[in-house]
Design a protein around this motif. Structure first.
Motif, PDB file in Angstrom:
ATOM      1  N   GLY A 119       1.083  -1.379   0.177  1.00 22.92           N
ATOM      2  CA  GLY A 119       0.234  -0.330  -0.025  1.00 22.92           C
ATOM      3  C   GLY A 119       1.124   1.710  -0.104  1.00 22.92           C
ATOM      4  O   GLY A 119       0.131   2.221   0.031  1.00 22.92           O
ATOM      5  N   VAL A 120       1.914   1.255  -0.372  1.00 27.41           N
ATOM      6  CA  VAL A 120       2.841   2.263  -0.822  1.00 27.41           C
ATOM      7  C   VAL A 120       3.684   2.855  -2.129  1.00 27.41           C
ATOM      8  O   VAL A 120       3.237   1.704  -2.729  1.00 27.41           O
ATOM      9  CB  VAL A 120       3.887   2.142  -0.450  1.00 27.41           C
ATOM     10  N   ARG A 121       3.158   3.840  -2.001  1.00 22.85           N
ATOM     11  CA  ARG A 121       2.959   4.551  -3.611  1.00 22.85           C
ATOM     12  C   ARG A 121       4.830   4.330  -3.618  1.00 22.85           C
ATOM     13  O   ARG A 121       5.288   4.997  -3.548  1.00 22.85           O
ATOM     14  CB  ARG A 121       3.674   6.253  -3.583  1.00 22.85           C
ATOM     15  N   PRO A 122       5.183   3.459  -5.456  1.00 23.10           N
ATOM     16  CA  PRO A 122       6.581   3.176  -5.129  1.00 23.10           C
ATOM     17  C   PRO A 122       7.125   4.665  -5.975  1.00 23.10           C
ATOM     18  O   PRO A 122       6.378   5.133  -6.962  1.00 23.10           O
ATOM     19  CB  PRO A 122       7.107   2.577  -6.351  1.00 23.10           C
ATOM     20  N   PRO A 123       8.452   4.787  -5.713  1.00 21.43           N
ATOM     21  CA  PRO A 123       8.931   5.479  -6.629  1.00 21.43           C
ATOM     22  C   PRO A 123       9.085   5.780  -8.243  1.00 21.43           C
ATOM     23  O   PRO A 123       9.003   4.299  -8.659  1.00 21.43           O
ATOM     24  CB  PRO A 123      10.153   6.040  -6.690  1.00 21.43           C
TER      25      PRO A 123
END
Length: 280
Positions: free
Chosen positions: A272-276
């Motif tokens: 649930g983390v926005r990737p680079p």
């Protein structure tokens, strides 16, 4: 060739009896857009041409429209304007509607009028709890030849060339071979709508079938692990150039992918983390 492609994430889909890469329908769809099309639209005649060709142009006042999408398929419903207006009043949660009152077409329309009428949509939508619009997993399939491996379809932010402009993209990744589809050609798509997501999922299925038909690692297979060959070559050049003894990069494909490749993106998406932005 008999093969069953199994979903490991998302909704199971119905496929052609003779071609398991071709999805024909789905039991559950997401309602993405609801609207109306009336004769005052300057492109109305072109837009209803598909109905006329099939003998379905029966509403001179215009049509109520519902655009549906699943992870691998899409459909368009044409009904009465009154039905759609009633639907918008009574079904704010967007769960159900009576499809028997109108006509359903596979996929969303394209061409004159439709290309301007339909806004750009993504499978992952922030308003529905996604990390961001157009960033997230779409579906995944179990690899038939490598236990525990998957072929994963996902939306992401990336650049066509390192350091280039960020765009919304869609592709797939195989955790058996860890091939980066940016280097395969024709397997990363601009994420413009359901047809691009459908095509990415189709290519994921084709990848699995190729592995099933030819095996993993065969020269005719799309699933060919490189076993760190290129990484070791780059490390050797780097050690010689810099006079060092350590490796500049991980020396196995899975380790490199987990830190710098698609697996790193997928790990973030699952958390649930926005990737680079990829290749930024």
């Amino acid at each position: 060739m008999s093969i069953t492609i199994t979903n490991t994430y998302g909704t199971a889909h119905h496929v052609s009896d003779t071609n398991p890469t071709r999805v024909t329908s789905c039991d559950r769809y997401r309602i993405c857009l609801v609207g109306t099309l009336t004769p005052d639209n300057p492109n109305y005649e072109d837009m209803v041409g598909m109905l006329r060709d099939n003998g379905h142009d029966t509403r001179p006042e215009g049509y109520g429209l519902i655009f549906l999408e699943s992870e691998e398929f899409s459909a368009t419903y044409f009904g009465s304007i009154a039905q759609i207006e009633q639907y918008k009043r009574d079904n704010t949660d967007g769960k159900t509607f009576d499809a028997s009152q109108g006509v359903m077409y596979a996929q969303w329309p394209h061409g004159k009028g439709w290309d301007d009428f339909l806004p750009r949509t993504f499978w992952n939508i922030k308003a529905r709890g996604a990390i961001a619009d157009g960033v997230g997993l779409i579906t995944a399939f179990a690899h038939t030849e490598t236990p525990g491996a998957e072929v994963i379809v996902y939306e992401f932010e990336g650049a066509w060339r390192p350091g280039g402009e960020t765009e919304q993209m869609v592709t797939y990744h195989c955790t058996a071979c860890h091939t980066d589809t940016f280097h395969s050609g024709g397997e990363v798509h601009e994420n413009t709508g359901p047809d691009r997501r459908r095509w990415a999922a189709r290519q994921a299925r084709q990848h699995i079938i190729s592995a099933h038909r030819h095996g993993v690692g065969h020269e005719n297979s799309s699933c060919r692990p490189r076993n760190g060959e290129m990484l070791r070559a780059v490390n050797a050049v780097a050690r010689d150039m810099w006079g060092t003894t350590g490796n500049a990069l991980p020396d196995t494909e899975d380790a490199y992918c987990a830190t710098k490749g698609p697996c790193a993106i997928i790990r973030e998406l699952r958390a649930g983390v926005r990737p680079p932005v990829y290749r930024a």
